[in-house]
Design an enzyme around this catalytic site. Structure first.
Site, PDB file in Angstrom:
ATOM      1  N   TRP D 118       0.832  -1.160   0.000  1.00  0.00           N
ATOM      2  CA  TRP D 118       0.000   0.000   0.000  1.00  0.00           C
ATOM      3  C   TRP D 118       0.890   1.241   0.000  1.00  0.00           C
ATOM      4  CZ3 TRP D 118      -3.419   2.438  -1.846  1.00  0.00           C
ATOM      5  CH2 TRP D 118      -3.814   3.679  -1.348  1.00  0.00           C
ATOM      6  N   ASP D 137       4.632  -5.126   3.779  1.00  0.00           N
ATOM      7  CA  ASP D 137       4.670  -6.062   4.900  1.00  0.00           C
ATOM      8  C   ASP D 137       5.839  -7.016   4.749  1.00  0.00           C
ATOM      9  OD1 ASP D 137       2.478  -4.951   6.027  1.00  0.00           O
ATOM     10  OD2 ASP D 137       1.088  -6.554   5.504  1.00  0.00           O
TER      11      ASP D 137
END
Lengths: 377, 195, 377, 195
Positions: D118, D137
């Site tokens: 993101w 992540d």
């Protein structure tokens, strides 16, 4: 395992040239750096945090199983061992018990050796030992008690040694000590192939009903230090073929006019008890011993966290200072780093604390929590 | 430290306590001597294992029906079995099965009763007598965290397993994942008649 | 699985004759009893607690995986479905994605069906649906979005339906609804074999940037209730081949002199927002709707726990009462049990609460915590 | 309720929050229009996927070297990257990799960087400019619970995944077990020159 490690390395290499100002979009993976004597492992949740307590930084983590008690570093191999029990569906289904080796540099699992016996799922550093840099010993209770010996040079479990009534594995030379329910310390000598050569027992020096020693012990160099629930301190060493126990001395002496290193007369501390997950630690090089202390309660409170840490001068066996926890804070584990000038590590209810061992002065807090604090060296 | 960090740290501590040491305590209402006397019947065949009250299914079936022990036909009990203060839990440490769909004598559906248990002696205030209580773990499901209960008396190091609270008592179950603990009344604590 | 179930049953049968006064030494295993409309599933940790909220008792638990979002009861089969993702070593190693069926009576896993696609690991009851008592639909994001259809009569995954831009699976007839990023509700009709027959979209009725609807929806009988983050309430129904959206009404009307059912004039509530893990619930039979409300914050606080629960009369669309949490307590989920006289269930920061829905009066606390509250019927 | 019960209940709540919804937030310092403009370059080949900024390794390598973006050669930064208040974290939700042996650009050893991330826009107070931040992540290890950080702006439902905090962004990793999150500076937020 290997494939995965290569992938990780691949990512690292491909990112070496990342520009310092603008970051690569995908990110990259770091390696863990060079551990020093001031690195420790903290077991918290199902993770072992590898922490540089000098720098105050978490350097990496190892994923453990829910049944992994502790890690066992093998620094000359650049590895850390642990064992794990894995069910196919987390808590049910087929079970696999394995000894897992992690490569420290990449903090990644690199090997597994199947274990023949279900190991004890107990949160305790005495459950897994490195013996003579060559064998890993693992304590089992099924409920029969035994020790599995794994040859970590040839990567094979070589056998199981029955040890009825005795628990934990405290390595010394080519063998290991264990405290036993009959009040003795047992020593088992291993052969070059990891089989039992002989076993010896110390004279009984404690009564398990009256005042047993902690099953947790700390190394003294020549042997292991055992402490009783009432605060008697013993050292177990080898002498020829036998196990010798030093005369015990007490952490809570009677008031007899003795003065401590600060010249202050001892107050009688009958209402204070030793306790905690790691209730004591000892540094032979620095001549220091630290204990976790709480007030009141019976012997069975030996796992209760403490409100103070007491520091003992091991030359005089006198208490040098009392370190009080702040407010509601409690302390459950103490550890001293290796060397002449050790750091005192405390696992408190609000996280890891680093103190100067000789003064007790706090140096820093580190944002990591857990139970067991283990030195890597 | 933010709320979230505190939560996370609590999580880690809890996980450790719950999963790496199933906490078991022993009723301390008995001296070693009386304790051994009362448990001797269960210990046949245990060999070098000191004082570990292994209660195997096979052995259990040889025990005479328990309602005939001392001729007592019933137990007068009072209190809430979902509270840690309940009289049977003097030696309990773990999670009460009474809060997880089980009772003090039956594991919750889908879990398995361990065939080895710890036994303590608890005082029943409702009739003023002591009873032998067997604390059997139910295993093979994720931990039922509803009613934790630890009443620490006589806890000992792990080399004395019959009194150690750090041992996972799931022996005999196909999984050693701890779920909750029963508290079975198996006899009078002040009787020697369990044979 | 089957073997394990038989073992469990075996234990149960052998204990049927246990004496009531003196307990068997080994203990036995109970069964779970007959679920009623007042049984719910609470997902807490990696466990689903099956709770009789009438009695106030946990009746049993189901072991879930760390990636299991919710359960899906199939009461006519006596089963509860969930999905799980399992790595060989908890967080690494080979992965298995499976649909798991539990037998309710024994609270034990009795079957598994491998899933072809990694399902979304999101804590949400809309992630798994029972469609027409015959198919289980599971939402995936990989990051492509799709729905896996599993035939639970023939026990086989029959296929994957691409659903770009649309999330969750809300079953209706032989098909399911999904809210989509373009402001519409999509409906996909399934064939007898679980393949896609047709799809339809409602007109766009919300703007995802201005005021999107929750991805969480609740059934209305004829369709599904969607609520926007600003508190506009819509019902999506089927009309011939199309999806119809009712005119929205607001939970926070302007002050215009309207009186609520108690005759009290509405206060303007502009500073209150709907939010929570399960922010609203609706009972068509009782004509009640409940919402979790907190004060202040922007639209992105839509997952924030509330300090109040608001109860709406669905005939008048007026608020009947405001239920205030005590002290620091917050509420994250609301659920109404089935039937004309539903119980109001609240998951609060201190555990599950059962209230009388029509008065809001608290009936009891139940000692179980978690997030998702799902009715079994 | 005893201390232990409270701990257990907290554990359950934490487990749920940590494992069933990796919480991700988006920087809200940009309108939809500017956001799409800036991300357009990454979205080639994404088809019907609305506004999801998939940053695949292959695509990333086609982007011109980032130090040339707007001719900026360096970023002046201040603050502690282990604190949630750090400027890059305006769109963060999860655990900071800087507390787990990683940095804001490198995953901790042994974890894997997801190939999809993101992107948000954060204001750097040290130079007064906005920057595009990519939140990647790191996955494949047990959760590193040391520094939780959630700064909620612009969170949206899951059918709009690019702005949903409930999605586990471990796509492209061999495991979707969440470990921690990076915060990479990938360009100027006030520029259109990333092509």
């Amino acid at each position: 395992m290997l494939q995965r490690k290569l992938l990780v390395l691949g990512l690292m290499l491909s990112c070496g040239a990342a520009n310092a100002q603008w970051d690569r979009i995908v990110g990259s993976v770091t390696s863990i750096g060079e551990p020093t004597e001031r690195w420790v492992s903290i077991r918290g949740g199902n993770t072992a945090y590898l922490v540089d307590v000098e720098e105050g930084e978490v350097k990496g983590t190892l994923p453990l199983s829910r049944f992994s008690p502790a890690v066992r570093p093998h620094m000359t191999q650049g590895k850390i061992y642990t064992y794990g029990s894995y069910y196919k569906r987390d808590v049910y289904g087929d079970l696999e018990n394995v000894l897992i080796s992690f490569d420290i540099e990449t903090a990644s699992p690199v090997g597994e050796i199947p274990l023949p016996v279900l190991p004890a799922g107990i949160g305790h550093s005495g459950m897994i030992a490195l013996i003579d840099e060559r064998f890993v010993g693992i304590w089992n209770i099924t409920p029969a008690m035994s020790v599995t010996i794994v040859d970590v040079i040839n990567n094979v479990a070589v056998g199981e040694i029955a040890t009825p009534g005795c628990a934990a594995v405290y390595p010394l030379g080519r063998g290991f000590m264990m405290p036993c329910g009959d009040g003795t310390i047992q020593y088992i000598t291993l052969s070059d192939t990891g089989t039992e050569v002989s076993r010896a027992r110390s004279p009984a020096f404690f009564d398990v009903m009256a005042d047993p020693v902690f099953d947790y012990a700390v190394p003294t160099g020549a042997g292991w230090m055992f402490v009783s629930l009432e605060g008697l301190v013993y050292e177990a060493t080898l002498n020829g073929g036998g196990v010798e126990i030093s005369e015990g001395w007490t952490l809570n002496p009677e008031t007899n006019g003795t003065k401590d290193v600060n010249g202050v007369e001892f107050a009688r501390d009958d209402s204070w008890r030793i306790g905690g997950r790691q209730a004591f630690t000892y540094s032979a090089e620095a001549g220091l011993m630290m204990t976790v202390m709480h007030e009141g309660g019976g012997q069975e409170t030996f796992e209760k966290p403490g409100k103070e840490v007491w520091a003992f001068n091991m030359t005089t066996k006198n208490r040098g200072y009392r370190l009080k926890m702040e407010g509601d804070q409690t302390v459950s584990a103490v550890q001293l780093t290796p060397g002449n000038d050790p750091l005192l590590l405390l696992m408190t209810s609000t996280g890891l604390q680093v103190h100067d061992a000789s003064t007790g002065r706090k140096i820093r807090d580190i944002n990591v929590s857990g139970n067991l604090i283990q030195n890597l060296f | 430290m933010s709320d979230r960090e505190q939560l996370i740290q609590q999580l880690l501590k809890d996980l450790d306590a719950r999963t790496t040491g199933a906490i078991r305590f022993l009723a301390g209402h008995t001296s070693r001597r009386s304790f051994l006397g009362k448990l001797g019947v269960f210990m046949a065949g245990m060999g070098a294992f000191p004082v570990l009250p292994v209660l195997r299914e096979a052995n259990a079936q040889n025990v005479t029906p328990r309602q005939q022990v001392n001729g007592v036909a019933d137990i007068v009990e009072m209190g809430d079995p979902q509270q840690c203060e309940y009289w049977r839990y003097c030696g309990m440490s773990g999670t009460l099965c009474t809060c997880c769909g089980g009772s003090n004598t039956q594991c919750p559906a889908g879990s398995q009763t361990a065939t080895v248990a710890w036994v303590g002696t608890c005082h029943n205030p409702a009739d003023g007598r002591d009873y032998l209580i067997s604390y059997n773990d139910c295993c093979g499901k994720s931990s039922c965290g509803s009613c934790g209960c630890s009443r620490s008396e006589g806890d000992k190091p792990v080399y004395f397993p019959s009194k150690s609270n750090s041992i996972l008592w799931c022996f005999g179950s196909t999984s050693h994942a701890y779920h909750c603990t029963l508290a079975l009344v198996i006899g009078h604590g002040d009787s020697n008649s369990m044979r």
